[in-house]
Design a protein around this motif. Structure first.
Motif, PDB file in Angstrom:
ATOM      1  N   ALA A   1       0.743  -8.282   3.227  1.00 54.28           N
ATOM      2  CA  ALA A   1      -0.339  -9.270   3.132  1.00 54.28           C
ATOM      3  C   ALA A   1      -0.050 -10.144   1.926  1.00 54.28           C
ATOM      4  N   GLU A   2       0.264 -11.410   2.178  1.00 58.38           N
ATOM      5  CA  GLU A   2       0.618 -12.332   1.100  1.00 58.38           C
ATOM      6  C   GLU A   2      -0.506 -12.511   0.092  1.00 58.38           C
ATOM      7  N   PHE A   3      -1.734 -12.353   0.536  1.00 57.95           N
ATOM      8  CA  PHE A   3      -2.897 -12.603  -0.318  1.00 57.95           C
ATOM      9  C   PHE A   3      -2.910 -11.698  -1.535  1.00 57.95           C
ATOM     10  N   GLY A   4      -2.568 -10.406  -1.327  1.00 58.78           N
ATOM     11  CA  GLY A   4      -2.576  -9.475  -2.450  1.00 58.78           C
ATOM     12  C   GLY A   4      -2.872  -8.057  -2.008  1.00 58.78           C
ATOM     13  N   PRO A   5      -2.780  -7.089  -2.927  1.00 57.27           N
ATOM     14  CA  PRO A   5      -2.929  -5.673  -2.583  1.00 57.27           C
ATOM     15  C   PRO A   5      -4.314  -5.287  -2.089  1.00 57.27           C
ATOM     16  N   SER A   6      -5.326  -6.082  -2.375  1.00 55.05           N
ATOM     17  CA  SER A   6      -6.671  -5.730  -1.905  1.00 55.05           C
ATOM     18  C   SER A   6      -6.796  -5.848  -0.390  1.00 55.05           C
ATOM     19  N   LYS A   7      -5.808  -6.468   0.253  1.00 56.03           N
ATOM     20  CA  LYS A   7      -5.810  -6.585   1.714  1.00 56.03           C
ATOM     21  C   LYS A   7      -4.844  -5.597   2.364  1.00 56.03           C
ATOM     22  N   GLN A   8      -4.257  -4.712   1.568  1.00 52.93           N
ATOM     23  CA  GLN A   8      -3.220  -3.828   2.089  1.00 52.93           C
ATOM     24  C   GLN A   8      -3.714  -2.392   2.199  1.00 52.93           C
ATOM     25  N   TRP A   9      -3.681  -1.864   3.395  1.00 53.77           N
ATOM     26  CA  TRP A   9      -3.929  -0.439   3.623  1.00 53.77           C
ATOM     27  C   TRP A   9      -2.787   0.329   2.962  1.00 53.77           C
ATOM     28  N   PRO A  10      -3.074   1.423   2.255  1.00 53.54           N
ATOM     29  CA  PRO A  10      -2.014   2.121   1.510  1.00 53.54           C
ATOM     30  C   PRO A  10      -0.864   2.592   2.403  1.00 53.54           C
ATOM     31  N   ALA A  11       0.340   2.600   1.830  1.00 56.96           N
ATOM     32  CA  ALA A  11       1.538   3.001   2.574  1.00 56.96           C
ATOM     33  C   ALA A  11       1.404   4.403   3.133  1.00 56.96           C
ATOM     34  N   GLU A  12       0.809   5.331   2.354  1.00 55.55           N
ATOM     35  CA  GLU A  12       0.692   6.708   2.848  1.00 55.55           C
ATOM     36  C   GLU A  12      -0.241   6.802   4.042  1.00 55.55           C
TER      37      GLU A  12
END
Length: 355
Positions: free
Chosen positions: A195-206
Motif C-alpha cells: 500500500a503506497e499510502f503507508g503502513p496504516s493501510k497494511q495488514w501485517p505480514a504474519e
C-alpha cells in the motif's frame, strides 16, 4: 460554453497519477463511449500507466506525461501544450484537482476544458464545476459525472471498470513465471500486501502468511504480487508461510513481488480465482478483472473508493479511532489492522469459491 459537433468529438483526458484512480477513471471512458460511440479518447498520464490504458478498449491513444509528480515546470508545460494543438482536441477533461494539471489543456488551446473546481484554476477551465460531495460520494461517480453536461441528472451507478486481458497475454505471463499448473487448479489466490499510502493501510505480514497457510493446507495455491517496494514484506510472508506449512507445501506459494512489471502483474492476476488485498491499486485492478476481492481496510474507508468487483467482502475493525486517514498509526498500535483475523480472511476466500 463552447458548442461542439458530437460526431467528431476528440477528447483528451488528463489522467490521475495513482494506479487505483486510473482504474476508476475507466468508468468515465465508458460513459463517454456510451454517450457517443464514435468519440476518440486520448489519455495523458505518467508513462507507467500505459499497461493499464492498453487494457481499456475505450482508449485510443495513450500519451506519456513528461513531468514528474509534483513538478510545475511552467515553460515546459506551455511548450508541451502548444505541441498538442495540431491534434485538434475538441474537449479536455481534467481529473486531478491541481492547478498544474489544467495548464496543458489551456496551453493546447482546447476549446472545452472540463473539470471540478480546485486550486484556483477557474481561469484555466471554461467548464469548471462545483462538486456536490453528497450527490457524488464515490470517486468513480465524480469521474463519470464529467462525461455529462453540467446540469445533467447524476448517474448513481456508473459502469464499473473492466480491464480487457487476452488469453495470449495471460498465458505468456503464466509461462514466464511458471504458474501454468497453479492457474489450472482454479484455486489460485492473489495476495496484495503493499500500500503506497503507508503502513496504516497494511495488514501485517504474519497475518497474510497465516491466512495463506490455511488456504494452502486446503489445496490452494498462493501468488504474492507487489512492486519493488513490497519486496521485503512479500519475503516476510513467504518465510512465514514456510514455517507454517512446511517444505512439502511451500511449492504452492509463488512470490513475484518486485519481479513483474505492471503489465505482467495485471495478466497474472487475471489468471487468479480471487484476491486478498489492502486498500491499494492492486485491489482496484483485481476488481476490474472481475475477481472476487477480500478488501482489508485499516486507516481508510471504503466509503469513497470501494472495490468495484462483482463479488467483494470488505473487512475492517470497528475500533473507534478509525478511519483516521493517517499514514502511520498515531497511537502506535495499528489495531484497526491487527484486529482483522486470519481465519476470517481465509473463510471469505473459501466462501467465494463456493459461489
Amino acid at each position: 460554453m463552447v458548442k461542439r459537433n458530437d460526431s467528431s468529438e476528440n477528447i483528451l483526458i488528463i489522467g490521475p497519477s495513482w494506479v487505483g484512480d486510473m482504474v476508476m477513471a475507466q468508468s468515465l471512458f465508458i460513459a463517454l463511449k456510451r454517450r457517443n460511440p464514435d468519440c476518440s479518447i486520448s489519455v495523458l498520464a505518467p508513462a507507467w500507466t500505459a499497461p493499464l490504458l492498453e487494457r481499456m478498449p475505450e482508449v485510443e491513444h495513450s500519451l506519456a506525461l513528461p513531468f514528474e509528480h509534483g513538478e510545475l515546470k511552467l515553460l515546459a508545460r506551455r511548450r508541451f501544450g502548444q505541441a498538442l494543438r495540431d491534434r485538434a482536441y475538441t474537449q479536455a477533461i481534467v481529473l486531478p484537482n491541481s492547478l498544474k494539471s489544467a495548464l496543458i489543456p489551456y496551453f493546447a488551446d482546447i476549446p472545452l476544458r472540463t473539470g471540478w473546481r480546485g486550486e484556483m484554476r477557474g481561469g484555466l477551465l471554461n467548464d469548471c464545476r462545483r462538486l456536490d460531495k453528497k450527490k457524488y460520494p464515490l470517486m468513480v461517480q465524480r469521474f463519470a459525472a464529467l462525461a455529462q453536461p453540467p446540469l445533467a441528472v447524476p448517474t448513481k451507478n456508473p459502469a464499473s471498470p473492466r480491464l480487457l486481458v487476452s488469453r495470449q497475454q495471460v498465458d505468456a505471463a503464466l509461462e514466464k513465471f511458471g504458474l501454468q499448473t497453479a492457474a489450472q487448479t482454479g484455486r489460485l489466490v492473489a495476495l496484495c500486501p503493499g500500500a503506497e499510502f503507508g503502513p496504516s493501510k497494511q495488514w501485517p505480514a504474519e497475518r497474510f502468511a497465516g491466512a495463506a497457510a490455511d488456504l494452502m493446507l486446503l489445496g490452494w495455491h498462493v501468488l504474492i504480487l507487489g512492486s519493488k517496494g513490497d519486496t521485503e514484506v512479500a519475503q516476510e510472508i513467504e518465510q512465514g508461510i514456510a514455517t507454517k506449512v512446511g517444505e512439502a507445501q511451500r511449492s504452492r506459494c509463488f512470490n513475484v513481488a518486485g519481479k513483474t512489471n505492471l503489465a505482467e502483474a495485471i495478466d497474472l492476476m487475471a489468471a487468479c480465482s480471487s484476491a486478498v488485498s489492502n486498500d491499494s491499486g492492486l485491489m482496484h485492478i483485481a476488481a476490474a478483472l472481475d475477481l472476487p476481492v477480500v478488501a482489508l481496510y485499516g486507516s481508510t474507508t471504503p466509503d469513497f473508493t470501494p472495490p468495484l468487483a462483482p463479488l467483494s467482502r470488505i473487512l475492517a475493525s470497528d475500533i473507534e479511532c478509525r478511519p483516521c486517514f493517517d499514514r502511520r498509526c498515531r497511537f502506535g498500535h495499528n489495531r484497526c489492522m491487527t484486529q482483522i483475523e486470519t481465519g476470517t480472511v481465509a473463510k471469505a476466500v473459501i466462501e467465494f469459491d463456493k459461489k
